[in-house]
Design a protein around this motif. Sequence first.
Motif, PDB file in Angstrom:
ATOM      1  N   UNK A   1       9.470  72.140  62.119  1.00  0.00           N
ATOM      2  CA  UNK A   1       8.991  73.086  61.377  1.00  0.00           C
ATOM      3  C   UNK A   1       7.758  73.750  60.851  1.00  0.00           C
ATOM      4  N   UNK A   2       7.456  75.150  61.125  1.00  0.00           N
ATOM      5  CA  UNK A   2       6.541  75.412  60.330  1.00  0.00           C
ATOM      6  C   UNK A   2       6.476  75.237  58.859  1.00  0.00           C
ATOM      7  N   UNK A   3       4.853  74.866  58.750  1.00  0.00           N
ATOM      8  CA  UNK A   3       4.968  74.670  56.857  1.00  0.00           C
ATOM      9  C   UNK A   3       5.127  76.409  56.002  1.00  0.00           C
ATOM     10  N   UNK A   4       6.272  75.192  55.132  1.00  0.00           N
ATOM     11  CA  UNK A   4       6.407  76.607  54.740  1.00  0.00           C
ATOM     12  C   UNK A   4       5.894  76.610  52.687  1.00  0.00           C
ATOM     13  N   UNK A   5       6.055  75.715  52.064  1.00  0.00           N
ATOM     14  CA  UNK A   5       5.400  75.336  50.857  1.00  0.00           C
ATOM     15  C   UNK A   5       4.365  74.697  50.519  1.00  0.00           C
ATOM     16  N   UNK A   6       4.356  73.716  51.217  1.00  0.00           N
ATOM     17  CA  UNK A   6       2.377  73.258  50.807  1.00  0.00           C
ATOM     18  C   UNK A   6       2.053  72.997  52.093  1.00  0.00           C
ATOM     19  N   UNK A   7       0.885  72.888  51.730  1.00  0.00           N
ATOM     20  CA  UNK A   7      -0.396  72.824  53.289  1.00  0.00           C
ATOM     21  C   UNK A   7      -0.141  71.521  53.877  1.00  0.00           C
ATOM     22  N   UNK A   8      -0.216  71.326  55.215  1.00  0.00           N
ATOM     23  CA  UNK A   8       0.309  70.167  55.614  1.00  0.00           C
ATOM     24  C   UNK A   8      -1.443  69.078  55.091  1.00  0.00           C
TER      25      UNK A   8
END
Length: 457
Positions: free
Chosen positions: A21-28
Amino acid sequence: MSGTEADTGSLTLAEQYLTQPAPVRRIPEGSLTPRAALHILQSEVLLDGDPSKNLATFVTTWMEPEARTVILENLHRNFIDHAEYPRTAEIANRCVRMLHHLYNGPGEPEAPGTACAGSSEGVMLGALAMKWRWKKARETAGQATDKPNLVYGADVHVVWDKFCRYFDVEPRQVPIARGRTVVGPDELEPHIDENTIGVVAVVGTTFTGECDDVLGIDALLGRLRSERGLDIPMHVDAASGGFVFPFSHPEFEWDFRLESVKSINVSGHKFGLVYPGVGWLVFRDEEQLPEELVFYEDYLGERDATFTLNFSGSSALILAQFYNFIRFGREGYASLVRAMNTNRDALAARLGEEDALELLSGEPRLPLVIARVRDEEDFTGTDLVGELAQRRGWMVPAYEMPPDNEGQQIMRMMVKINQSRELADALADDIHVSIADLRKRAAGQRVKRPVHRGHGY
């Protein structure tokens, strides 16, 4: 490596990165390769609509390759660094001077305005100038300055309401009378008094593409000056029309040819044909900008004067505007506007044959078609634009007119330079088929849902 483990060196980009899934809340936590990051982002924006089929927006969705080169080569050039990029600052002033001349401004002032992030900033700055000039005049006369108001019709962009709220000005918004789409002097006059900092007229409204009665408003303000001593300026919101009517209707007097017009905002990123966001504020003369609103500061080795709400910003789109000016010239802009109007007229002619639709007419108007579903039909404009979206991905807005015209839903179809006659004909075909299907469903007949397909059948 066990039989269940894969050697990461043998994994494809898709298996390594595109199955998560694409990052949506935290910087990877970790990093990706440039190629992987690009693919992930590109796959996300594929879910958006196709800009070439976006008939809702006034904003530019296509520029030629050379213009995109100008933008790409100058994205890193900070416009506010005038000491480091003096030629860029000069080019911005050239654009303002060219617009001042295009709008029939008097004389040859050196800097009769400023580049903005868009027309919204231009509106804020122009209205602030009006407020401070009103305030100074009241203070000079020993009068109170605690109740400024601004008079405008309900056909304005929401940014005018924002200005009044953000800068503590009473908004005297005049309703659009039922059956009308713009305002004139008769509606505005009862709301004007000694606390009015200015009157706003729109040239090319977002609702219908029409124009307020600028000539009539100018005559009203002239009469108020002579009869009541009220020296009230007019600001023309030409966000959309400022790059259309000088070329389509050069005889139309809406600009500095009118004595009351003291400032004009225009969007470079609409019919100025530049990507968002760039706009311009143009004054009649340099006296319209109160000295109190100009900031002088020593920045990066040079004493600089600024009149902006923003600070750092790329020079790319300002330079792209200048590119367009020297690339197209007056003749080129006139040709492009004629092309848009020609395709607009062709689309209007086709839709005029649909008995389910009523078209709004009137000149001068922006290159758009306004239509409404007739009351006797068993479907709405919302139903029709929903069909169009499913059928071929068309983005057409259906919306209510301003207050006192509620219940009057219209559809707006903008025709821009990258939308060819073929696209206009394809849209007309799809509207015809969609109306037929909606009528069949209303009659209880079984109709297959439209299949989203590309441009050609």
